[in-house]
Design an enzyme around this catalytic site. Structure first.
Site, PDB file in Angstrom:
ATOM      1  N   GLU A 159       0.822  -1.218   0.000  1.00  0.00           N
ATOM      2  CA  GLU A 159       0.000   0.000   0.000  1.00  0.00           C
ATOM      3  C   GLU A 159       0.858   1.271   0.000  1.00  0.00           C
ATOM      4  O   GLU A 159       0.601   2.213   0.772  1.00  0.00           O
ATOM      5  CB  GLU A 159      -0.955  -0.011   1.200  1.00  0.00           C
ATOM      6  CG  GLU A 159      -2.010  -1.097   1.091  1.00  0.00           C
ATOM      7  CD  GLU A 159      -3.056  -1.042   2.208  1.00  0.00           C
ATOM      8  OE1 GLU A 159      -2.939  -0.163   3.094  1.00  0.00           O
ATOM      9  OE2 GLU A 159      -3.976  -1.875   2.188  1.00  0.00           O
TER      10      GLU A 159
ATOM     11  N   GLN B  30      -7.540 -11.048   7.824  1.00  0.00           N
ATOM     12  CA  GLN B  30      -6.406 -11.920   8.047  1.00  0.00           C
ATOM     13  C   GLN B  30      -6.910 -13.313   8.420  1.00  0.00           C
ATOM     14  O   GLN B  30      -8.102 -13.568   8.271  1.00  0.00           O
ATOM     15  CB  GLN B  30      -5.515 -11.330   9.134  1.00  0.00           C
ATOM     16  CG  GLN B  30      -4.931  -9.982   8.731  1.00  0.00           C
ATOM     17  CD  GLN B  30      -4.033  -9.392   9.792  1.00  0.00           C
ATOM     18  OE1 GLN B  30      -3.512 -10.077  10.670  1.00  0.00           O
ATOM     19  NE2 GLN B  30      -3.856  -8.083   9.755  1.00  0.00           N
TER      20      GLN B  30
ATOM     21  N   GLU C 111      -5.264  -8.389  -0.375  1.00  0.00           N
ATOM     22  CA  GLU C 111      -5.979  -8.028   0.862  1.00  0.00           C
ATOM     23  C   GLU C 111      -7.436  -7.825   0.493  1.00  0.00           C
ATOM     24  O   GLU C 111      -7.758  -6.961  -0.328  1.00  0.00           O
ATOM     25  CB  GLU C 111      -5.434  -6.750   1.509  1.00  0.00           C
ATOM     26  CG  GLU C 111      -4.223  -6.958   2.384  1.00  0.00           C
ATOM     27  CD  GLU C 111      -3.884  -5.743   3.241  1.00  0.00           C
ATOM     28  OE1 GLU C 111      -4.828  -5.095   3.754  1.00  0.00           O
ATOM     29  OE2 GLU C 111      -2.690  -5.454   3.393  1.00  0.00           O
TER      30      GLU C 111
END
Length: 539
Positions: free
Chosen positions: A213, A386, A332
């Site tokens: 990111e 996660q 993600e």
């Protein structure tokens, strides 16, 4: 029809809530005995053709992120103080649950954590490893779980490791040194250090992320698109000089709301697209306004996001007159909106964003996985963020765990979607949503493996109140029969599991429908996710 129509009938179903599985047929029988006709129904048709294929399904779309954040690592996968820990400190119950999901790739060590991480801190004797401040999550990192522990953990799971290198505070030389440590035979400085630390044979890690990111101002060492692309290109050059066989993932936009999206993606791809194999996508879905109808149509946004970045890849390839293919790594993704906060108050393993997932969250996760199947030609890696405790399908305490609602779609897709993704023709009622306009009541995806003759169909009824009778029609060769089916559903989109009630929302086996020539019909209750496995004659 008002939303309270089914709620008013729900007391009639109390015996069924205690005696699972619940089927539409059982519910209909209860209503008939009470003299009530079940009229709030709609119909849909799904046309299937095992020769009409989108692309081969990469098993790496069933991946996860294990980040040094909150209690994902410590008190999650690694907890020597737990009575359930094995001799390595790994939680045996967590290992079993993660194996049930069947992750194929694990991204590590972050996430935002990686942009301040020094990989050498997690090597060597534990007693000599430094304690450091993790500036990303304002926590204390003990480094008791590090590089070698993660490699052993991934191997235990049967998952490929995907290492994220620090391109925030780290240098391109640090990235090259990491590749040497992990992958090169002994004989030079860092490979010899690996052997000294107990691993003479190279690990042979294939997948590396070039930072995390880096478009985000919150990121340590944040860069603009040009600065990042130039640094990542030079890191890629050094890393591939160390090991030409590795595959690299460059940073795409961290979300679709950031001002630089999608210009960031186009710029990075144009400046360094030929140096990478994959380009990352990040996104989190949420229902902050409690607009369940719109939330359950989130897959329309997921597909638009994927289409936009796929277009950026094609534009960059054409502009550079390149013949090099780049694929998407959605490394993600998850639902996240109920918990806020990234401040660990300088604690070890603080409780950060430990989201409790409910039924509607699980239905969105199922649709996200269906999106991966529908985009199987371009999406080749995906990692849910996660895997334990931190916005995760598994929650732990010292001596127990429970499986969240999102555990079940992850497990069912990962274990049964294989072979080729099929291009379905879906005809279903359309309803309006505030955020996305018209959305079909039925979300569907399917897989077919010609080598084994196994097919799988994944269906979500988005409606909160209306059942859906779905006719499945095979246009080429119908299956010989159905082998298994599962369904999760409920009247309350906010229903969730907990340590006290771990089985409030789960997937249960269902009665299999009968084939009538090349078709069959099954009924989907409101707010439901259904999986149906079929058996075809092998090619």
């Amino acid at each position: 029809m008002p939303d309270d129509w089914l709620r008013g009938l729900w007391p009639l179903f109390s015996p069924l809530r205690r005696a699972k599985p619940q089927t539409a047929h059982q519910i209909s029988l209860v209503l008939k005995t009470k003299g009530i006709a079940l009229t709030n129904r709609a119909t849909a048709t799904v046309f299937l053709n095992t020769e009409r294929r989108i692309g081969e399904i990469s098993p790496l779309i069933f991946g996860g992120l294990a980040e040094h954040m909150g209690r994902c690592i410590y008190e999650g996968i690694y907890d020597p103080a737990s009575p359930l820990a094995d001799k390595r400190g790994f939680r045996s119950d967590v290992l079993k649950a993660l194996k049930d999901i069947n992750y194929r790739i694990l991204r590590y060590p972050g996430g935002n954590f990686v942009s301040g991480h020094r990989w050498q801190d997690g090597t060597g004797p534990r007693s000599e490893r430094p304690r450091r401040r993790d500036l990303a999550w304002r926590s204390v990192e003990t480094n008791q779980f590090g590089l070698h522990e993660f490699m052993e953990f991934a191997q235990e799971l049967g998952a490929l490791p995907m290492w994220a290198v620090n391109l925030g505070t780290g240098s391109i030389q640090d990235a090259a040194d990491l590749v040497e440590y992990l992958n090169l035979p002994v004989g030079t400085s860092f490979s010899d250090l690996r052997a000294k630390n107990g691993q003479k044979k190279p690990y042979g890690v294939q997948y590396f992320c070039l930072g995390n990111e880096m478009d985000g101002p919150w990121q340590l060492g944040h860069l603009d698109a040009v600065g990042y692309a130039d640094k990542a290109r030079e890191a890629a050059k050094l890393m591939k000089l160390m090991d030409p066989e590795i595959k690299l993932v460059a940073c795409g936009s961290s979300n679709t709301d950031i001002a630089t999206y999608p210009e960031w993606d186009r710029t990075v791809l144009e400046r360094m697209g030929d140096e990478i194999e994959y380009f990352s996508m990040h996104a989190y879905a949420g229902n902050r306004t409690d607009d369940t109808d719109s939330f359950l149509a989130s897959s329309l946004h997921f597909e638009d996001h994927a289409n936009t970045i796929a277009a950026a890849i094609r534009i960059a390839k054409a502009k550079n007159r390149s013949k090099h293919d780049v694929y998407l790594s959605w490394d993600e993704w998850n639902v996240w909106y109920k918990t806020e906060g990234d401040d660990g108050n300088w604690q070890e393993a603080p409780h950060l964003i430990e989201e409790v997932f409910n039924l509607e969250d699980a239905l969105v996760v199922a649709q996200w996985l269906s999106t991966f199947l529908r985009k199987a030609d371009i999406i080749k890696i995906a990692c849910i963020a996660q895997i334990v405790n931190v916005i995760a399908p598994i929650m732990t305490k010292e001596d127990a765990l429970f499986k969240q609602t999102t555990f079940y779609p992850l497990m069912l897709f990962s274990n049964h979607a294989a072979g080729h993704s099929l291009d379905l023709l879906v005809q279903a009622p359309v309803h309006d949503t505030k955020m996305y306009g018209g959305a079909a009541q039925l979300d569907a995806s399917a897989s077919f493996d010609p080598e084994t003759g196994r097919g799988a169909l994944f269906l979500v009824n988005r409606s909160q109140t209306q059942s859906l009778d779905v006719t499945l029609k095979w246009e080429d060769v119908a299956p010989e029969g159905f082998t298994q089916g599962w369904q999760m559903s409920g009247h309350d989109p906010k229903a969730h599991n907990s340590f006290e009630q771990p089985d409030e929302v789960t997937a249960h086996e269902i009665e299999l429908p009968a084939l009538e020539g090349p078709q069959t019909t099954l009924s989907l209750p409101p707010l439901s996710f259904t999986v149906l496995l079929s058996r075809h004659a092998p090619a």
